[in-house]
Design a protein around this motif. Structure first.
Motif, PDB file in Angstrom:
ATOM      1  N   SER A 177      -0.497 -12.457  11.460  1.00 41.36           N
ATOM      2  CA  SER A 177      -0.182 -11.320  12.330  1.00 41.36           C
ATOM      3  C   SER A 177      -0.507 -10.007  11.645  1.00 41.36           C
ATOM      4  O   SER A 177      -1.128  -9.114  12.247  1.00 41.36           O
ATOM      5  N   LEU A 178      -0.107  -9.873  10.387  1.00 41.10           N
ATOM      6  CA  LEU A 178      -0.376  -8.648   9.640  1.00 41.10           C
ATOM      7  C   LEU A 178      -1.880  -8.423   9.468  1.00 41.10           C
ATOM      8  O   LEU A 178      -2.365  -7.296   9.584  1.00 41.10           O
ATOM      9  N   GLU A 179      -2.619  -9.490   9.213  1.00 42.47           N
ATOM     10  CA  GLU A 179      -4.076  -9.379   9.085  1.00 42.47           C
ATOM     11  C   GLU A 179      -4.692  -8.914  10.399  1.00 42.47           C
ATOM     12  O   GLU A 179      -5.560  -8.035  10.420  1.00 42.47           O
ATOM     13  N   LEU A 180      -4.230  -9.476  11.506  1.00 44.81           N
ATOM     14  CA  LEU A 180      -4.728  -9.068  12.819  1.00 44.81           C
ATOM     15  C   LEU A 180      -4.399  -7.609  13.096  1.00 44.81           C
ATOM     16  O   LEU A 180      -5.259  -6.835  13.527  1.00 44.81           O
ATOM     17  N   PHE A 181      -3.173  -7.206  12.817  1.00 44.05           N
ATOM     18  CA  PHE A 181      -2.781  -5.811  13.049  1.00 44.05           C
ATOM     19  C   PHE A 181      -3.633  -4.854  12.223  1.00 44.05           C
ATOM     20  O   PHE A 181      -3.996  -3.778  12.681  1.00 44.05           O
ATOM     21  N   SER A 182      -3.949  -5.257  11.001  1.00 44.74           N
ATOM     22  CA  SER A 182      -4.795  -4.430  10.148  1.00 44.74           C
ATOM     23  C   SER A 182      -6.211  -4.329  10.721  1.00 44.74           C
ATOM     24  O   SER A 182      -6.788  -3.240  10.770  1.00 44.74           O
ATOM     25  N   GLU A 183      -6.755  -5.466  11.154  1.00 46.82           N
ATOM     26  CA  GLU A 183      -8.102  -5.469  11.744  1.00 46.82           C
ATOM     27  C   GLU A 183      -8.169  -4.594  12.993  1.00 46.82           C
ATOM     28  O   GLU A 183      -9.208  -3.989  13.275  1.00 46.82           O
TER      29      GLU A 183
ATOM     30  N   LEU B  94       8.175  -4.362  11.235  1.00 47.14           N
ATOM     31  CA  LEU B  94       7.428  -3.429  10.390  1.00 47.14           C
ATOM     32  C   LEU B  94       7.631  -1.988  10.867  1.00 47.14           C
ATOM     33  O   LEU B  94       7.844  -1.087  10.051  1.00 47.14           O
ATOM     34  N   LYS B  95       7.588  -1.769  12.167  1.00 44.62           N
ATOM     35  CA  LYS B  95       7.757  -0.422  12.712  1.00 44.62           C
ATOM     36  C   LYS B  95       9.128   0.157  12.360  1.00 44.62           C
ATOM     37  O   LYS B  95       9.257   1.359  12.134  1.00 44.62           O
TER      38      LYS B  95
ATOM     39  N   PHE C 193       0.442  -7.004  -1.772  1.00 44.50           N
ATOM     40  CA  PHE C 193       0.195  -6.125  -0.638  1.00 44.50           C
ATOM     41  C   PHE C 193       1.485  -5.751   0.072  1.00 44.50           C
ATOM     42  O   PHE C 193       2.372  -6.572   0.260  1.00 44.50           O
ATOM     43  N   ARG C 194       1.562  -4.482   0.467  1.00 41.52           N
ATOM     44  CA  ARG C 194       2.670  -3.956   1.253  1.00 41.52           C
ATOM     45  C   ARG C 194       2.049  -3.442   2.550  1.00 41.52           C
ATOM     46  O   ARG C 194       0.847  -3.153   2.618  1.00 41.52           O
ATOM     47  N   TYR C 195       2.874  -3.294   3.562  1.00 43.66           N
ATOM     48  CA  TYR C 195       2.367  -2.955   4.884  1.00 43.66           C
ATOM     49  C   TYR C 195       3.055  -1.700   5.413  1.00 43.66           C
ATOM     50  O   TYR C 195       4.262  -1.547   5.309  1.00 43.66           O
ATOM     51  N   ASP C 196       2.246  -0.818   5.979  1.00 41.96           N
ATOM     52  CA  ASP C 196       2.707   0.467   6.471  1.00 41.96           C
ATOM     53  C   ASP C 196       2.439   0.528   7.971  1.00 41.96           C
ATOM     54  O   ASP C 196       1.293   0.331   8.397  1.00 41.96           O
TER      55      ASP C 196
ATOM     56  N   ALA D 158       4.885  -9.268   3.092  1.00 46.06           N
ATOM     57  CA  ALA D 158       5.001 -10.325   4.104  1.00 46.06           C
ATOM     58  C   ALA D 158       6.260 -11.160   3.900  1.00 46.06           C
ATOM     59  O   ALA D 158       6.922 -11.545   4.869  1.00 46.06           O
ATOM     60  N   GLU D 159       6.614 -11.423   2.652  1.00 43.29           N
ATOM     61  CA  GLU D 159       7.791 -12.239   2.359  1.00 43.29           C
ATOM     62  C   GLU D 159       9.074 -11.552   2.827  1.00 43.29           C
ATOM     63  O   GLU D 159       9.981 -12.199   3.353  1.00 43.29           O
TER      64      GLU D 159
END
Length: 140
Positions: free
Chosen positions: A57-63, A26-27, A77-80, A35-36
Motif C-alpha cells: 500500500s505504501l509503495e502504491l501511495f508513493s508511486e 499515516l495521515k 524508510f519512514r513515510y510522510d 511500515a512496522e
C-alpha cells in the motif's frame, strides 16, 4: 480520504478497507512512521492485515504521489503523508523525523538548477543531528 479514493480509481486500483486504513493511519500520524509502526497500529482493528499489505500500500501511495518516502539511512524508510517536497530533520539517536518549515529552502531547487544546469525533477533535503530530548539524556 476523498483524494485517495479518486486517485486510486483514476489509476484503476482497488479501493480496499486495508488501503484506506493504511492511508488514514499515516495521515493522522505526525511522527513519520515506518511500515512496522503502521502495522502495529492497525493489527488490533485488522487482525488479518499483513505487513506485506502495508508495504504494498505504501509503495502504491508513493508511486501515485500521495505520500513521500524518507530514507533515514541503512535502508530504513519512514513515510510522510505530505507528498510535496519539504525538508526534514532526523535524530541520529532515536530516529525521530520531523518536518522543517520550507520558508528558508523554497528556492533551493531553483538555485541548484541555476548552478548545476540540471533540470531538477525531485528533491529530498534532510538534516541529521540529535534532538533536544536525546541531548538532555546524553549531554556530551
Amino acid at each position: 480520504m476523498e483524494t485517495l479514493v479518486k486517485t486510486l480509481k483514476a489509476s484503476c486500483c482497488k479501493v480496499t478497507p486495508q488501503r484506506l486504513a493504511v492511508y488514514n493511519t499515516l495521515k493522522l500520524s505526525k511522527d513519520h512512521p515506518n511500515a512496522e509502526a503502521i502495522f502495529k497500529l492497525l493489527e488490533p482493528a485488522y487482525p488479518s492485515i499483513s505487513l506485506a499489505t502495508i508495504y504494498k500500500s505504501l509503495e502504491l501511495f508513493s508511486e501515485l504521489n500521495l505520500i513521500q518516502v524518507i530514507n533515514v539511512g541503512e535502508n530504513s524508510f519512514r513515510y510522510d503523508p505530505n507528498p510535496y517536497p519539504h525538508p526534514h530533520i532526523i535524530c541520529t539517536t532515536c530516529n525521530k523525523v520531523e518536518d522543517l518549515s520550507d520558508e528558508y529552502f523554497k528556492d533551493l531547487a531553483n538555485t541548484v538548477e541555476e548552478i548545476s544546469n540540471y533540470k531538477i525533477s525531485k528533491q529530498q533535503l534532510c538534516f541529521y543531528g540529535q534532538c533536544p530530548s536525546c541531548t538532555a539524556k546524553n549531554p556530551s
